[in-house]
Design an enzyme around this catalytic site. Structure first.
Site, PDB file in Angstrom:
ATOM      1  N   SER A  31       0.711  -1.362   0.108  1.00 22.13           N
ATOM      2  CA  SER A  31      -0.487  -0.215  -0.011  1.00 22.13           C
ATOM      3  C   SER A  31       0.737   1.522  -0.007  1.00 22.13           C
ATOM      4  O   SER A  31       1.565   1.102   0.743  1.00 22.13           O
ATOM      5  CB  SER A  31      -0.692   0.126   1.402  1.00 22.13           C
ATOM      6  OG  SER A  31      -1.599   0.930   1.682  1.00 22.13           O
ATOM      7  N   TYR A  61      -2.120  -0.528  10.076  1.00 23.50           N
ATOM      8  CA  TYR A  61      -2.538  -0.750   8.740  1.00 23.50           C
ATOM      9  C   TYR A  61      -1.418  -0.542   7.845  1.00 23.50           C
ATOM     10  O   TYR A  61      -0.182  -1.368   7.369  1.00 23.50           O
ATOM     11  CB  TYR A  61      -3.161   0.303   7.659  1.00 23.50           C
ATOM     12  CG  TYR A  61      -3.239  -0.404   6.682  1.00 23.50           C
ATOM     13  CD1 TYR A  61      -4.106  -1.735   6.236  1.00 23.50           C
ATOM     14  CD2 TYR A  61      -3.156   0.232   5.674  1.00 23.50           C
ATOM     15  CE1 TYR A  61      -4.153  -2.190   4.865  1.00 23.50           C
ATOM     16  CE2 TYR A  61      -3.815   0.731   4.050  1.00 23.50           C
ATOM     17  CZ  TYR A  61      -3.592  -1.322   3.948  1.00 23.50           C
ATOM     18  OH  TYR A  61      -4.458  -1.154   2.578  1.00 23.50           O
TER      19      TYR A  61
HETATM   20  N1  LIG Z   1      -8.584   0.055  -2.686  1.00 23.54           N
HETATM   21  C1  LIG Z   1      -7.579   0.542  -2.630  1.00 23.54           C
HETATM   22  O1  LIG Z   1      -7.249   1.403  -2.343  1.00 23.54           O
HETATM   23  C2  LIG Z   1      -5.916  -0.227  -2.168  1.00 23.54           C
HETATM   24  C3  LIG Z   1      -4.672   0.639  -1.433  1.00 23.54           C
HETATM   25  C4  LIG Z   1      -3.876  -0.408  -1.093  1.00 23.54           C
HETATM   26  C5  LIG Z   1      -3.393  -0.857  -0.870  1.00 23.54           C
HETATM   27  N2  LIG Z   1      -5.148  -2.244  -0.619  1.00 23.54           N
HETATM   28  C6  LIG Z   1      -4.833  -3.630  -0.874  1.00 23.54           C
HETATM   29  O2  LIG Z   1      -5.080  -3.988  -2.158  1.00 23.54           O
HETATM   30  C7  LIG Z   1      -5.356  -5.117  -0.980  1.00 23.54           C
HETATM   31  C8  LIG Z   1      -7.135  -5.533  -1.824  1.00 23.54           C
HETATM   32  O3  LIG Z   1      -7.809  -4.615  -1.309  1.00 23.54           O
HETATM   33  P1  LIG Z   1      -9.428  -4.232  -1.604  1.00 23.54           P
HETATM   34  O4  LIG Z   1      -9.645  -2.455  -1.368  1.00 23.54           O
HETATM   35  O5  LIG Z   1      -9.926  -5.192  -2.694  1.00 23.54           O
HETATM   36  O6  LIG Z   1      -9.792  -4.869   0.078  1.00 23.54           O
HETATM   37  P2  LIG Z   1     -11.313  -5.479  -0.136  1.00 23.54           P
HETATM   38  O7  LIG Z   1     -11.623  -4.998   1.464  1.00 23.54           O
HETATM   39  O8  LIG Z   1     -12.404  -5.547  -1.033  1.00 23.54           O
HETATM   40  O9  LIG Z   1     -11.226  -7.023  -0.382  1.00 23.54           O
HETATM   41  C9  LIG Z   1     -10.202  -7.444   0.399  1.00 23.54           C
HETATM   42  C10 LIG Z   1     -10.924  -8.819   0.704  1.00 23.54           C
HETATM   43  O10 LIG Z   1      -9.910  -9.258   1.709  1.00 23.54           O
HETATM   44  C11 LIG Z   1     -10.672 -11.189   2.417  1.00 23.54           C
HETATM   45  N3  LIG Z   1     -10.138 -10.965   3.899  1.00 23.54           N
HETATM   46  C12 LIG Z   1     -10.279 -10.057   4.723  1.00 23.54           C
HETATM   47  N4  LIG Z   1      -8.836 -10.855   5.922  1.00 23.54           N
HETATM   48  C13 LIG Z   1      -9.609 -12.444   4.903  1.00 23.54           C
HETATM   49  C14 LIG Z   1      -8.726 -13.611   5.666  1.00 23.54           C
HETATM   50  N5  LIG Z   1      -8.601 -13.866   6.775  1.00 23.54           N
HETATM   51  N6  LIG Z   1      -9.177 -14.702   5.166  1.00 23.54           N
HETATM   52  C15 LIG Z   1      -9.758 -14.338   3.509  1.00 23.54           C
HETATM   53  N7  LIG Z   1     -10.215 -13.311   2.982  1.00 23.54           N
HETATM   54  C16 LIG Z   1     -10.041 -12.448   4.211  1.00 23.54           C
HETATM   55  C17 LIG Z   1     -11.812  -9.789   2.706  1.00 23.54           C
HETATM   56  O11 LIG Z   1     -13.087 -10.513   3.195  1.00 23.54           O
HETATM   57  C18 LIG Z   1     -12.136  -9.305   1.557  1.00 23.54           C
HETATM   58  O12 LIG Z   1     -13.472  -9.755   0.081  1.00 23.54           O
HETATM   59  C19 LIG Z   1      -5.551  -4.965   0.278  1.00 23.54           C
HETATM   60  O13 LIG Z   1      -4.707  -5.874   0.752  1.00 23.54           O
HETATM   61  C20 LIG Z   1      -5.518  -4.037   0.755  1.00 23.54           C
HETATM   62  O14 LIG Z   1      -4.643  -3.549   1.886  1.00 23.54           O
HETATM   63  C21 LIG Z   1      -5.659  -1.761  -1.398  1.00 23.54           C
END
Ligand SMILES: NC(=O)c1ccc[n+]([C@@H]2O[C@H](COP(=O)([O-])OP(=O)(O)OC[C@H]3O[C@@H](n4cnc5c(N)ncnc54)[C@H](O)[C@@H]3O)[C@@H](O)[C@H]2O)c1
Length: 327
Positions: free
Chosen positions: A128, A153
């Site tokens: 991130s 985070y």
């Molecule tokens: N969306 C953004 O702007 C952004 C920015 C930086 C980093 N990220 C990273 O990208 C990745 C995806 O983010 P996103 O926006 O799709 O988030 P999101 O919350 O929509 O997707 C994450 C998914 O992981 C699942 N999850 C969480 N803990 C879990 C576990 N212990 N076992 C199994 N499943 C689990 C959740 O149910 C969720 O569906 C994450 O790692 C997030 O930290 C996202």
């Protein structure tokens, strides 16, 4: 051989699954379907994936020791896109254990799964932009120091990068970490500002504007992010240790005030703004240096904030509001 996508019911994960399926790959998705935000969104995303012949899904907690191996051993998985995590900066202030469990223990379990997989080729995992903390030098480059996170985070994401480096060094496990910068788009996340503002403005409710709108975010449209993930997945690092990190951003930070003005134009609504001070877990600016991804993969983000927000707003109005009304 199927590609494993963790967090397949999540925002980015579901879009990655679609892309891989559309180019004829088989995909195994896993997700624990937690209720951090409206489960109807996760179920809706999954419902669009399950009709595909090449898609299978396992509901499991990746942080549970051995759960991935127990469910998936013998499926011949040699490529993993690891996106499952407890996302969201502010939520980590009140729920620290959730973050360490899913993001640190979960990442370790994914590493162990990959290490045990015969002929393993490539793990692409989500880091991130938050790892840059309060860094002042912009744009943020992968070579900058990132050892001063301002949220738990961010600390978990930095920990993932460190663990990944260790597994690349010790076991030669090929990996690429991607530092995403504020990803947005249809089927997005309701805990993020673009969604919260859209919903509040359409409902005539006030929005919370931190630091008088003097904040900058490098918003990255979901299709650009998926394109970057898939390009990287196809090309594992070959050097020793086989471990790289790239920014995935737009290289064009938007001032929060301008961002709100764009939304006002698209929605035809004037926002009611409540000014609030900057929060300690927030950073003033994110701004991605995209030189490395362009140099190694010829990748350039292609969707402007105006076009991307328009697609989001259209989806929100035509699909999400209609679905929500029917519930
Ligand atoms: N969306 C953004 O702007 C952004 C920015 C930086 C980093 N990220 C990273 O990208 C990745 C995806 O983010 P996103 O926006 O799709 O988030 P999101 O919350 O929509 O997707 C994450 C998914 O992981 C699942 N999850 C969480 N803990 C879990 C576990 N212990 N076992 C199994 N499943 C689990 C959740 O149910 C969720 O569906 C994450 O790692 C997030 O930290 C996202």
């Amino acid at each position: 051989m199927p590609v494993l996508v963790t967090g397949a019911a999540g925002f980015i994960g579901s879009h990655v699954c679609h892309h891989l399926l559309s180019r004829g790959e088989a995909v195994v998705g896993v997700d624990n379907m937690n209720d951090y935000y409206d489960l109807a969104l996760k179920e809706g995303r999954l419902a669009r994936l399950t009709p595909h012949k090449g898609f299978s899904f396992h509901q499991l907690d990746i942080a549970e020791p051995g759960a991935l191996v127990d469910a998936l051993a013998g499926q011949g998985i040699v490529k993993v896109v690891h996106l499952a995590a407890q996302a969201g900066v502010r939520h980590s202030l009140d729920n620290p254990r959730l973050y360490v469990r899913s993001n640190v223990m979960g990442h370790l379990e994914v590493l162990e799964f990959c290490r045990a997989a015969p002929g393993f080729e490539h793990l692409v995992y989500a880091s991130s932009s938050s790892v840059y903390g309060g860094n002042r030098k912009v744009p943020f480059a992968e070579t900058d120091q990132v050892d001063r996170p301002v949220s738990l985070y961010a600390a978990t994401k930095k920990s993932d990068e460190l663990m990944s480096h260790t597994y690349a060094h010790l076991f030669g496990l090929p990996q690429t970490g991607l530092r995403f910068f504020t990803v947005y788009g249809p089927w997005g996340r309701p805990d993020m500002a673009y969604w919260i503002f859209t919903q509040a403005m359409l409902e005539g409710k006030p929005i919370r504007v931190f630091n008088d709108g003097e904040m900058w975010r490098d918003f990255t449209y979901i299709d650009d992010v998926v394109r970057a993930i898939v390009a990287v997945l196809d090309k594992p690092p070959a050097e020793a240790p086989p471990c790289r990190i790239y920014n995935v951003g737009n290289n064009r930070p938007e001032r929060l005030d301008d961002f709100i003005a764009t939304l006002e134009r698209l929605l035809g609504v004037t926002a009611i703004r409540n000014s609030e001070p900057m929060q300690t877990s927030d950073v003033e600016q994110t701004y991605a240096d995209m030189t490395a991804l362009e140099r190694d993969f010829g990748f350039r983000p292609s969707v402007s904030i105006e076009d991307g927000l328009k697609t989001f707003v259209d989806w929100y109005r035509s699909e999400w509001m209609a679905r929500s009304a029917g519930r």
